[in-house]
Design a protein around this motif. Structure first.
Motif, PDB file in Angstrom:
ATOM      1  N   ILE A  11      -9.731  -5.338   1.033  1.00  0.00           N
ATOM      2  CA  ILE A  11      -8.542  -6.018   1.781  1.00  0.00           C
ATOM      3  C   ILE A  11      -7.882  -5.054   2.470  1.00  0.00           C
ATOM      4  CG2 ILE A  11      -6.617  -7.664   1.555  1.00  0.00           C
ATOM      5  CD1 ILE A  11      -7.252  -7.830  -1.595  1.00  0.00           C
ATOM      6  N   CYS A  15      -7.429  -5.353   6.713  1.00  0.00           N
ATOM      7  CA  CYS A  15      -5.969  -5.255   7.642  1.00  0.00           C
ATOM      8  C   CYS A  15      -5.471  -3.932   8.148  1.00  0.00           C
ATOM      9  CB  CYS A  15      -4.905  -6.063   6.650  1.00  0.00           C
ATOM     10  SG  CYS A  15      -4.394  -5.339   5.147  1.00  0.00           S
ATOM     11  N   ARG A  16      -6.627  -2.963   8.010  1.00  0.00           N
ATOM     12  CA  ARG A  16      -6.288  -1.672   8.706  1.00  0.00           C
ATOM     13  C   ARG A  16      -5.268  -1.004   7.932  1.00  0.00           C
ATOM     14  NH1 ARG A  16     -10.628  -2.904   9.760  1.00  0.00           N
ATOM     15  NH2 ARG A  16     -11.739  -2.891  11.745  1.00  0.00           N
ATOM     16  N   LEU A  17      -5.221  -0.852   6.692  1.00  0.00           N
ATOM     17  CA  LEU A  17      -4.113  -0.163   5.921  1.00  0.00           C
ATOM     18  C   LEU A  17      -4.855   1.022   5.159  1.00  0.00           C
ATOM     19  CD1 LEU A  17      -1.911  -2.805   4.503  1.00  0.00           C
ATOM     20  CD2 LEU A  17      -1.226  -1.156   6.320  1.00  0.00           C
ATOM     21  N   ARG A  18      -4.375   2.056   5.366  1.00  0.00           N
ATOM     22  CA  ARG A  18      -4.941   3.082   4.488  1.00  0.00           C
ATOM     23  C   ARG A  18      -4.479   3.244   3.099  1.00  0.00           C
ATOM     24  NH1 ARG A  18      -7.585   8.693   7.071  1.00  0.00           N
ATOM     25  NH2 ARG A  18      -8.575   6.964   8.049  1.00  0.00           N
ATOM     26  N   LEU A  27      -0.895  -0.887  -7.008  1.00  0.00           N
ATOM     27  CA  LEU A  27      -1.154  -1.951  -5.948  1.00  0.00           C
ATOM     28  C   LEU A  27      -2.036  -3.156  -6.600  1.00  0.00           C
ATOM     29  CD1 LEU A  27      -0.969  -0.412  -2.295  1.00  0.00           C
ATOM     30  CD2 LEU A  27       0.308  -2.726  -3.065  1.00  0.00           C
ATOM     31  N   LEU A  31      -0.665  -6.838  -7.183  1.00  0.00           N
ATOM     32  CA  LEU A  31      -1.360  -7.793  -6.431  1.00  0.00           C
ATOM     33  C   LEU A  31      -2.079  -8.901  -7.392  1.00  0.00           C
ATOM     34  CD1 LEU A  31      -3.547  -6.202  -3.465  1.00  0.00           C
ATOM     35  CD2 LEU A  31      -1.222  -6.915  -3.383  1.00  0.00           C
ATOM     36  N   TRP A  37       0.637 -15.423 -10.715  1.00  0.00           N
ATOM     37  CA  TRP A  37       1.950 -16.035 -10.671  1.00  0.00           C
ATOM     38  C   TRP A  37       1.847 -17.323  -9.592  1.00  0.00           C
ATOM     39  CZ3 TRP A  37       5.801 -15.823  -6.554  1.00  0.00           C
ATOM     40  CH2 TRP A  37       7.045 -16.424  -6.811  1.00  0.00           C
ATOM     41  N   VAL A  38       0.965 -17.136  -8.245  1.00  0.00           N
ATOM     42  CA  VAL A  38       1.056 -18.035  -7.488  1.00  0.00           C
ATOM     43  C   VAL A  38       0.074 -19.284  -7.858  1.00  0.00           C
ATOM     44  CG1 VAL A  38       1.793 -16.811  -5.269  1.00  0.00           C
ATOM     45  CG2 VAL A  38      -0.562 -17.234  -5.793  1.00  0.00           C
TER      46      VAL A  38
ATOM     47  N   TYR B 306       5.236 -17.841  -1.270  1.00  0.00           N
ATOM     48  CA  TYR B 306       4.579 -16.552  -1.338  1.00  0.00           C
ATOM     49  C   TYR B 306       3.126 -16.683  -1.077  1.00  0.00           C
ATOM     50  CZ  TYR B 306       8.905 -13.996  -1.863  1.00  0.00           C
ATOM     51  OH  TYR B 306      10.150 -13.600  -1.689  1.00  0.00           O
ATOM     52  N   ILE B 307       2.756 -17.715  -0.682  1.00  0.00           N
ATOM     53  CA  ILE B 307       1.256 -17.649  -0.424  1.00  0.00           C
ATOM     54  C   ILE B 307       1.321 -17.855   1.382  1.00  0.00           C
ATOM     55  CG2 ILE B 307      -1.096 -18.886   0.081  1.00  0.00           C
ATOM     56  CD1 ILE B 307      -0.779 -19.645  -2.965  1.00  0.00           C
ATOM     57  N   GLU B 340      -5.528   2.496  11.409  1.00  0.00           N
ATOM     58  CA  GLU B 340      -5.177   2.607   9.960  1.00  0.00           C
ATOM     59  C   GLU B 340      -3.916   3.519   9.666  1.00  0.00           C
ATOM     60  OE1 GLU B 340      -8.227   3.801   7.355  1.00  0.00           O
ATOM     61  OE2 GLU B 340      -9.381   1.895   7.717  1.00  0.00           O
ATOM     62  N   ARG B 343      -0.462   2.125  10.889  1.00  0.00           N
ATOM     63  CA  ARG B 343       0.255   1.184   9.980  1.00  0.00           C
ATOM     64  C   ARG B 343       0.741   1.485   8.819  1.00  0.00           C
ATOM     65  NH1 ARG B 343      -0.819  -3.733  11.627  1.00  0.00           N
ATOM     66  NH2 ARG B 343      -1.901  -4.699   9.811  1.00  0.00           N
ATOM     67  N   SER B 344      -0.364   2.405   8.186  1.00  0.00           N
ATOM     68  CA  SER B 344       0.181   3.031   6.882  1.00  0.00           C
ATOM     69  C   SER B 344       1.293   3.832   6.753  1.00  0.00           C
ATOM     70  CB  SER B 344      -1.228   3.885   6.369  1.00  0.00           C
ATOM     71  OG  SER B 344      -2.187   3.126   6.384  1.00  0.00           O
ATOM     72  N   PHE B 347       4.469   1.214   8.318  1.00  0.00           N
ATOM     73  CA  PHE B 347       5.122   0.087   7.620  1.00  0.00           C
ATOM     74  C   PHE B 347       5.611   0.497   6.163  1.00  0.00           C
ATOM     75  CE2 PHE B 347       1.688  -2.792   9.738  1.00  0.00           C
ATOM     76  CZ  PHE B 347       2.732  -3.406  10.407  1.00  0.00           C
ATOM     77  N   LYS B 349       6.539   0.026   2.006  1.00  0.00           N
ATOM     78  CA  LYS B 349       5.818  -0.558   0.753  1.00  0.00           C
ATOM     79  C   LYS B 349       5.752  -2.292   0.793  1.00  0.00           C
ATOM     80  CE  LYS B 349       5.570   1.598  -3.826  1.00  0.00           C
ATOM     81  NZ  LYS B 349       6.207   2.144  -4.912  1.00  0.00           N
ATOM     82  N   LYS B 352       3.759  -3.931   3.438  1.00  0.00           N
ATOM     83  CA  LYS B 352       2.137  -3.646   3.033  1.00  0.00           C
ATOM     84  C   LYS B 352       1.557  -4.473   1.852  1.00  0.00           C
ATOM     85  CE  LYS B 352       2.034   1.530   4.013  1.00  0.00           C
ATOM     86  NZ  LYS B 352       1.966   2.674   3.412  1.00  0.00           N
ATOM     87  N   ARG B 353       2.635  -4.534   1.011  1.00  0.00           N
ATOM     88  CA  ARG B 353       2.027  -5.489  -0.170  1.00  0.00           C
ATOM     89  C   ARG B 353       1.857  -7.050   0.446  1.00  0.00           C
ATOM     90  NH1 ARG B 353       5.575  -3.126  -4.322  1.00  0.00           N
ATOM     91  NH2 ARG B 353       7.213  -4.209  -3.557  1.00  0.00           N
ATOM     92  N   ILE B 355       1.252  -7.826   3.486  1.00  0.00           N
ATOM     93  CA  ILE B 355       0.223  -7.801   4.557  1.00  0.00           C
ATOM     94  C   ILE B 355      -1.058  -8.047   3.468  1.00  0.00           C
ATOM     95  CG2 ILE B 355      -1.253  -6.770   6.262  1.00  0.00           C
ATOM     96  CD1 ILE B 355       1.353  -5.446   7.293  1.00  0.00           C
ATOM     97  N   LEU B 356      -1.100  -7.230   2.468  1.00  0.00           N
ATOM     98  CA  LEU B 356      -2.391  -7.285   1.521  1.00  0.00           C
ATOM     99  C   LEU B 356      -2.533  -8.583   0.823  1.00  0.00           C
ATOM    100  CD1 LEU B 356      -1.949  -3.797  -0.352  1.00  0.00           C
ATOM    101  CD2 LEU B 356      -3.781  -4.419   1.424  1.00  0.00           C
ATOM    102  N   ILE B 357      -1.484  -9.233   0.478  1.00  0.00           N
ATOM    103  CA  ILE B 357      -1.602 -10.450  -0.350  1.00  0.00           C
ATOM    104  C   ILE B 357      -1.972 -11.497   0.865  1.00  0.00           C
ATOM    105  CG2 ILE B 357       0.023 -12.544  -0.876  1.00  0.00           C
ATOM    106  CD1 ILE B 357      -0.639 -10.510  -3.123  1.00  0.00           C
ATOM    107  N   THR B 359      -3.541 -11.105   3.865  1.00  0.00           N
ATOM    108  CA  THR B 359      -5.133 -10.800   4.156  1.00  0.00           C
ATOM    109  C   THR B 359      -6.116 -11.486   3.150  1.00  0.00           C
ATOM    110  OG1 THR B 359      -4.067  -8.899   5.258  1.00  0.00           O
ATOM    111  CG2 THR B 359      -6.623  -9.212   4.705  1.00  0.00           C
ATOM    112  N   TYR B 360      -5.465 -11.188   1.696  1.00  0.00           N
ATOM    113  CA  TYR B 360      -6.527 -11.677   0.778  1.00  0.00           C
ATOM    114  C   TYR B 360      -6.470 -13.343   0.625  1.00  0.00           C
ATOM    115  CZ  TYR B 360      -8.323 -12.694  -4.032  1.00  0.00           C
ATOM    116  OH  TYR B 360      -9.185 -12.926  -5.003  1.00  0.00           O
ATOM    117  N   VAL B 361      -5.581 -13.867   0.786  1.00  0.00           N
ATOM    118  CA  VAL B 361      -5.330 -15.445   0.596  1.00  0.00           C
ATOM    119  C   VAL B 361      -6.124 -16.033   1.843  1.00  0.00           C
ATOM    120  CG1 VAL B 361      -3.437 -15.703  -1.010  1.00  0.00           C
ATOM    121  CG2 VAL B 361      -3.180 -15.578   1.519  1.00  0.00           C
TER     122      VAL B 361
END
Lengths: 95, 474
Positions: A11, A15-18, A27, A31, A37-38, B306-307, B340, B343-344, B347, B349, B352-353, B355-357, B359-361
């Motif tokens: 993921i 989203c271009r995060l390292r 993390l 996650l 929870w959701v 939160y989605i 990368e 953005r790392s 941004f 913590k 980033k959390r 953005i990750l959530i 991107t995943y959903v």
């Protein structure tokens, strides 16, 4: 949903995060718990429910499709981290 | 003169008892004396004086002539940098003015600075700002309480009288929750009442500009100025904006107030429920009728939020790539590496959390299960409100599940932090207006808030009811 380290890294790549190796574990577990929870939403029956994407009850006016051309290149470039003449500069992409 | 209300200050300015410049100097001194609160990301004395001198020459009829305002650092301002509380925008100078701030400028207000906020408005404590924590001015000696968030700097600045009003934005409670924590009035108007043009985007289907003030009267004056149609925002509503201030009427006799049973939650302290009960009694004293109502899908508002919010955020924040504006990492051997690392490093913590959530959903195979599901639940939550408003004029709930907490608390567990918005998020999902009014005190003498909710574009009803609550609050 259990998110393992590889999924987190995948993921992050999307989203271009390292992500540092040491962050991956924390993390992944955060996650996972947020997604767990959701997932209570699955308790709700949403058969035949239309998804709501615009909450406005007001009639949203349409505008005329008229082209509008102004030269704002100076404004647009003013915040560029690196620029050359009228261009944004990025690291080399072709060898 | 105390200079603590807009109505009084306007009279003083119009009668020429004080110039705008003199007034601004008073507020400059207050801000300098309160530096420890860290309410502002940007504050520039000379710039304030320059604005004031210009405004002194303008017509006395301007509805906000000389009124000092704080602007949440999420609104693009041409003459002040705009950071969104993030390192990634720490050197960003907008070349245009947001719609809302332009309207406030046009009415002769003075911007005293850019108020601190959670990074990209993601947070409930203003502790995710790259520019440090803001301290709640009501903190007792020896303690540092959060001002709430994300518009914590705005709420703190108004509470400490460093300005007479402030702009904020509310995506899931970011105006109402800090208003409650700092003991000021905060309004999140109907989605679409204020233009989003020039506001740094977080979750576009939820983001709404609003305001903070020290009283309902002041809030009503500001509300009229920030509302209005804007062709640059495709979700901006083209409706007539009422004169909220002129129309204020605190008579609540015969009004029917909905009290939703789902807002009584296990684990929430008695003092919150007691204050709610007191507000109910006070309204009954004024001749209003209380109706127990049900908003059955309330429980699912936070998980749906939160989605939806992170999904939209992950898409909106894709624009921060170090190419066109903002921070760029120094280490960049290739384009991908530059993206990368920018953005790392840029941004924080929590951002980033999310953005990750998000991107995943939204990623392949999960969109239907998460985002689409959440939007369907959102529809049901909105329907709950529509149905409830058939039986009542407005709804009353507590604003927050607790008083202001200490800086550093709830940081270890994101979900714990998210629960701050349990009472404010449902209205955000439904797009209805909400207001938080200071009412009652906790055992530790900290401010608490009552939230009033009404139908789309019916801000007047909750301003009126808020006025009653404010005027009869012992």
């Amino acid at each position: 949903m259990k998110i393992d380290k590889n999924t987190t890294l995948k993921i992050a790549k999307l989203c271009r995060l390292r992500i540092e190796e040491r962050e991956t574990e924390e993390l992944s577990s955060q996650l996972s718990s947020i997604l767990d929870w959701v997932e209570q939403l699955n308790e709700v029956n949403t058969d035949n429910v239309e998804p709501l994407s615009n909450v406005s009850t007001a009639e949203l006016p349409l505008r005329k499709d008229i082209e509008n051309s102004e030269d704002k290149s100076k404004d647009i470039l003013i915040n560029a981290p690196e620029k050359l003449e009228n261009y944004f500069v990025v690291p080399k992409v072709v060898e | 003169m105390e200079f603590s209300s807009i109505t009084e200050t306007l009279k003083t300015i119009r009668s020429k008892k004080i110039s705008v410049e003199e007034l601004s100097n008073i507020f400059i001194k207050r801000i300098k004396d309160s530096k420890n609160l860290n309410a502002f990301i940007y504050f520039n004395e000379e710039d304030i004086i320059e604005q004031s001198r210009k405004i002194d020459k303008l017509s006395n009829n301007l509805s906000l002539k000389g009124i000092p305002l704080a602007i949440k650092d999420l609104f693009c301002t041409k003459n002040m940098p705009t950071t969104a509380g993030s390192k990634i925008l720490s050197n960003f100078h907008p070349t245009y003015e947001s719609f809302v701030t332009q309207k406030l400028i046009d009415q002769g207000s003075v911007f005293v600075g850019k108020a601190n906020c959670d990074e990209f408005a993601m947070g409930s404590s203003t502790t995710t700002s790259f520019f440090g924590n803001t301290i709640n001015p009501v903190s007792p000696k020896g303690k540092q309480l959060v001002p709430g968030g994300s518009s914590g700097g705005s709420a703190a600045a108004v509470a400490a009288k460093l300005c007479l009003g402030a702009t904020g934005t509310d995506t899931g409670g970011s105006i109402r929750q800090p208003a409650s924590f700092c003991g000021v009035v905060g309004i999140k108007p109907t989605y679409g009442l204020c233009s989003r043009w020039g506001i740094v985007a977080f979750a576009s289907s939820l983001d709404q500009a609003g305001i903070f003030a020290n009283s309902i009267e002041d809030a009503s004056i500001l509300m009229k100025e920030v509302a209005g149609y804007d062709s640059n925002d495709s979700t901006s509503a083209k409706i007539r904006i009422p004169d909220y201030y002129k129309n204020l009427n605190q008579d609540v006799a015969g009004k029917i107030i909905g009290v939703p049973k789902e807002y009584t939650l296990p684990g929430i302290s008695d003092e919150i429920n007691n204050v709610w009960e007191e507000a109910i009694k006070l309204f009954e004293k004024g001749g209003a009728k209380i109706k127990k109502i049900s908003l059955p899908r309330t429980k699912y508002a936070l998980p749906a939020y939160y989605i939806i919010a992170p999904a939209e955020a992950s898409s909106n924040l894709a624009r921060y790539d170090g190419v066109k504006y903002g921070f760029r990492s120094n280490e960049n051997n290739s384009l991908d590496e530059m993206y990368e690392l920018t953005r790392s490093e840029g941004f924080g913590k929590e951002v980033k959390r999310r953005i990750l959530i998000g991107t995943y959903v939204l990623s392949a195979g999960y969109y239907d299960a998460y985002y689409l599901k959440a939007q369907k639940v959102r529809k049901l939550i909105a329907d709950d409100f529509t149905l409830a408003f058939k039986d009542c004029d407005f709804i009353m709930t507590p604003t927050t599940p607790s008083q202001a907490f200490q800086i550093g608390e709830k940081e270890e567990d994101p979900i714990k932090m998210y629960l701050n918005d349990i009472f404010t998020v449902p209205a955000s999902l439904a797009g209805i207006p909400g207001i938080s009014i200071p009412f009652g005190k906790s055992k530790e003498k900290l401010p608490l808030g009552i939230q009033l909710l009404s139908k789309h574009f019916d801000e007047q009803t909750i301003l009126n009811a808020g006025l009653y609550l404010e005027k009869n609050n012992e």
